[in-house]
Design a protein around this motif. Sequence first.
Motif, short mmCIF file in Angstrom:
data_model
loop_
_atom_site.label_atom_id
_atom_site.label_comp_id
_atom_site.label_asym_id
_atom_site.label_seq_id
_atom_site.Cartn_x
_atom_site.Cartn_y
_atom_site.Cartn_z
N GLY A 187 -27.55 19.30 -34.50
CA GLY A 187 -26.27 18.79 -34.99
C GLY A 187 -25.89 19.28 -36.37
N LEU A 188 -26.74 20.11 -36.99
CA LEU A 188 -26.49 20.51 -38.37
C LEU A 188 -25.22 21.34 -38.50
CD1 LEU A 188 -30.10 21.34 -39.58
CD2 LEU A 188 -28.69 19.39 -40.21
N GLN A 189 -24.99 22.27 -37.57
CA GLN A 189 -23.80 23.11 -37.66
C GLN A 189 -22.54 22.27 -37.55
OE1 GLN A 189 -25.57 26.09 -38.87
NE2 GLN A 189 -23.60 26.73 -38.09
N THR A 190 -22.55 21.28 -36.65
CA THR A 190 -21.39 20.40 -36.49
C THR A 190 -21.15 19.60 -37.75
OG1 THR A 190 -21.82 20.23 -34.13
CG2 THR A 190 -20.40 18.55 -35.10
N TRP A 191 -22.22 19.03 -38.32
CA TRP A 191 -22.08 18.26 -39.55
C TRP A 191 -21.58 19.15 -40.68
CZ3 TRP A 191 -27.54 15.56 -39.25
CH2 TRP A 191 -27.51 14.61 -38.22
N GLY A 192 -22.14 20.36 -40.76
CA GLY A 192 -21.69 21.28 -41.79
C GLY A 192 -20.22 21.63 -41.64
N SER A 193 -19.77 21.81 -40.41
CA SER A 193 -18.35 22.12 -40.17
C SER A 193 -17.46 20.98 -40.64
CB SER A 193 -18.13 22.40 -38.68
OG SER A 193 -18.86 23.53 -38.26
N ALA A 194 -17.94 19.75 -40.46
CA ALA A 194 -17.16 18.59 -40.92
C ALA A 194 -16.95 18.62 -42.42
CB ALA A 194 -17.85 17.29 -40.51
N LEU A 195 -17.86 19.29 -43.15
CA LEU A 195 -17.75 19.40 -44.60
C LEU A 195 -17.14 20.73 -45.02
CD1 LEU A 195 -21.24 17.92 -45.53
CD2 LEU A 195 -19.04 16.83 -45.89
N GLY A 196 -16.67 21.52 -44.05
CA GLY A 196 -16.05 22.79 -44.37
C GLY A 196 -17.05 23.90 -44.65
N TRP A 197 -18.28 23.77 -44.14
CA TRP A 197 -19.32 24.76 -44.42
C TRP A 197 -19.01 26.06 -43.70
CZ3 TRP A 197 -23.77 23.94 -47.43
CH2 TRP A 197 -24.69 24.98 -47.41
N SER A 198 -19.07 27.19 -44.42
CA SER A 198 -18.77 28.47 -43.78
C SER A 198 -19.65 29.61 -44.25
CB SER A 198 -17.30 28.85 -44.04
OG SER A 198 -17.06 28.99 -45.43
N HIS A 199 -20.32 29.48 -45.40
CA HIS A 199 -21.03 30.61 -45.98
C HIS A 199 -22.48 30.72 -45.51
CE1 HIS A 199 -17.77 30.28 -49.06
NE2 HIS A 199 -17.80 31.59 -48.89
N THR A 200 -22.94 31.94 -45.38
CA THR A 200 -24.34 32.26 -45.12
C THR A 200 -24.67 33.51 -45.91
OG1 THR A 200 -23.71 33.60 -43.20
CG2 THR A 200 -24.29 31.31 -42.79
N PRO A 201 -25.93 33.78 -46.21
CA PRO A 201 -27.12 32.99 -45.92
C PRO A 201 -27.21 31.74 -46.77
CG PRO A 201 -27.69 34.88 -47.26
CD PRO A 201 -26.24 35.03 -46.91
N VAL A 202 -28.32 31.02 -46.60
CA VAL A 202 -28.47 29.69 -47.20
C VAL A 202 -29.79 29.63 -47.96
CG1 VAL A 202 -28.65 27.22 -46.70
CG2 VAL A 202 -27.14 28.66 -45.32
N ILE A 203 -29.76 28.98 -49.12
CA ILE A 203 -30.99 28.69 -49.87
C ILE A 203 -31.01 27.21 -50.22
CG2 ILE A 203 -31.12 31.00 -50.88
CD1 ILE A 203 -30.11 29.70 -53.53
N ALA A 204 -32.20 26.71 -50.50
CA ALA A 204 -32.35 25.33 -50.97
C ALA A 204 -32.97 25.36 -52.37
CB ALA A 204 -33.23 24.53 -50.02
N VAL A 205 -32.54 24.43 -53.21
CA VAL A 205 -33.03 24.33 -54.57
C VAL A 205 -33.45 22.88 -54.82
CG1 VAL A 205 -32.56 24.83 -57.00
CG2 VAL A 205 -31.32 26.08 -55.22
N ALA A 206 -34.63 22.69 -55.39
CA ALA A 206 -35.12 21.34 -55.66
C ALA A 206 -35.51 21.22 -57.13
CB ALA A 206 -36.32 21.02 -54.77
N GLY A 207 -35.20 20.07 -57.71
CA GLY A 207 -35.55 19.82 -59.10
C GLY A 207 -35.46 18.34 -59.41
N ASP A 208 -35.66 18.01 -60.66
CA ASP A 208 -35.64 16.62 -61.10
C ASP A 208 -34.21 16.20 -61.44
OD1 ASP A 208 -36.01 14.38 -63.38
OD2 ASP A 208 -37.79 14.45 -62.12
N ALA A 209 -33.90 14.94 -61.14
CA ALA A 209 -32.55 14.43 -61.42
C ALA A 209 -32.37 14.04 -62.88
CB ALA A 209 -32.26 13.21 -60.54
N GLY A 210 -33.45 13.81 -63.61
CA GLY A 210 -33.32 13.35 -64.98
C GLY A 210 -32.84 11.92 -65.05
N GLU A 211 -32.28 11.56 -66.18
CA GLU A 211 -31.83 10.19 -66.40
C GLU A 211 -30.45 9.93 -65.81
OE1 GLU A 211 -33.75 7.90 -67.62
OE2 GLU A 211 -35.35 9.38 -67.91
N GLU A 212 -29.69 10.97 -65.54
CA GLU A 212 -28.32 10.81 -65.04
C GLU A 212 -28.22 11.43 -63.65
OE1 GLU A 212 -26.17 12.79 -68.16
OE2 GLU A 212 -25.80 10.89 -69.18
#
Length: 411
Positions: A187-212
């Motif tokens: 279902g990811l492609q459908t969900w992404g389409s609902a958000l207007g997702w169109s670009h590829t390729p894809v990367i993920a980035v993870a980090g700390d949120a901090g205080e805000e």
Amino acid sequence: MNTESHPSPDEGSTEQDATEQDRIRAETVRRLERSMGTIGTAAVARMEERLGWFRRMSAEDRSWIGLVAQSGVAAFVDWFRNPVRGRPAITVEVFGTAPRELTRSVSLQQTVDMIRVVIDVVEVQVEELAAPGGAQQLREAVLRYTREVAFSSAKVYARAAEARGAWDARLEALIVDALLHGDREEGLQTWGSALGWSHTPVIAVAGDAGEEGTKVLDDIRAAARRLGHDVLAGRQGRRVVVVVGVGDRYAADDLPVAAAEPLSGLFGPGPVVVGPAVPDLRAAGASARAAVNGLRAAVAWPDAPRPVLADDLLPERALRGDTDARRQLVEEVYVPLQGAGSPLLDTLSVYLEHASSLEATARMLFVHPNTVRYRLSRIAELTGRIPSDGRGSFVLRVAVALGRLAEHGED
């Protein structure tokens, strides 16, 4: 003495004026009711003539807008009939007739343009629509009503934007969670389409949120969109995971770090880890999991760059128990060395055990130092890790150990 009170001439005149105004209003209402259909039709025809965006809309959306215009006229007539009701309930009576999705097809500016057209149509016919002596009364009522329509339009769009923003945030969090847990990938492609997702390729980035935390998410989304990326962002406690569709604006070799670098400064303190590039949103789970596992293991490499590739943290991830990292190290390092023959593996093992000394390695293997140099260069070519480099030697040592364990069924 006669004490009977009589109304003063002024009071009698005021009552007569009020009665006359009521009579004029009632007659104007009758005229308006007879003309409601004509006004609505004329308004739609004028929009067709003057508004290019209206002409380009689908027939369904044009019909909804026509219904909104008709409802607006009907609501005005009802309100004009009973002015003592105060402010008209325009949001429900007018905009309640159209589906919520119409706010996505028609912008607030276009709604203002539409209101102006309806005002023009009514104002042109004021003299005909109003009862004799009631033109000014009707004109003032139209101006007041259209002002209320304008305010209500702004409220409708503000609420729609708020609801859309809240829904998008929930959907983004759901997608990020699904990517990390590896479920619902169909279902990811459908969900992404609902958000207007169109670009590829894809990367993920993870980090700390901090205080805000919430501000970090908003800042990252805004920065990514300014750069022309698609973006999904979710927060899990203090951890922020961002999935970015970066298009083809970067060279393949530079893509993960080049795309993540402008965003890394927006995270809180601590490491920022970038997962590998994958072809589409459906495959983004692998990148997201690598980034999160890398973030968990990054504490073991305090001097890691920021951002750092999840693949550069393979040994730390493997030591922490990441099975994907262990498998990747074995496949990328141990298997190629094993396939090249025992001299390379033997040379690497001896070289690492003797503090990266060419002479000591050559003596132990009974070969010339140049032979050792050649074998080390071959190891670097096959694995992409340089044995004489401090970080490279660490990666190679862990990979060889994991490979030997895997050979003996200890993976």
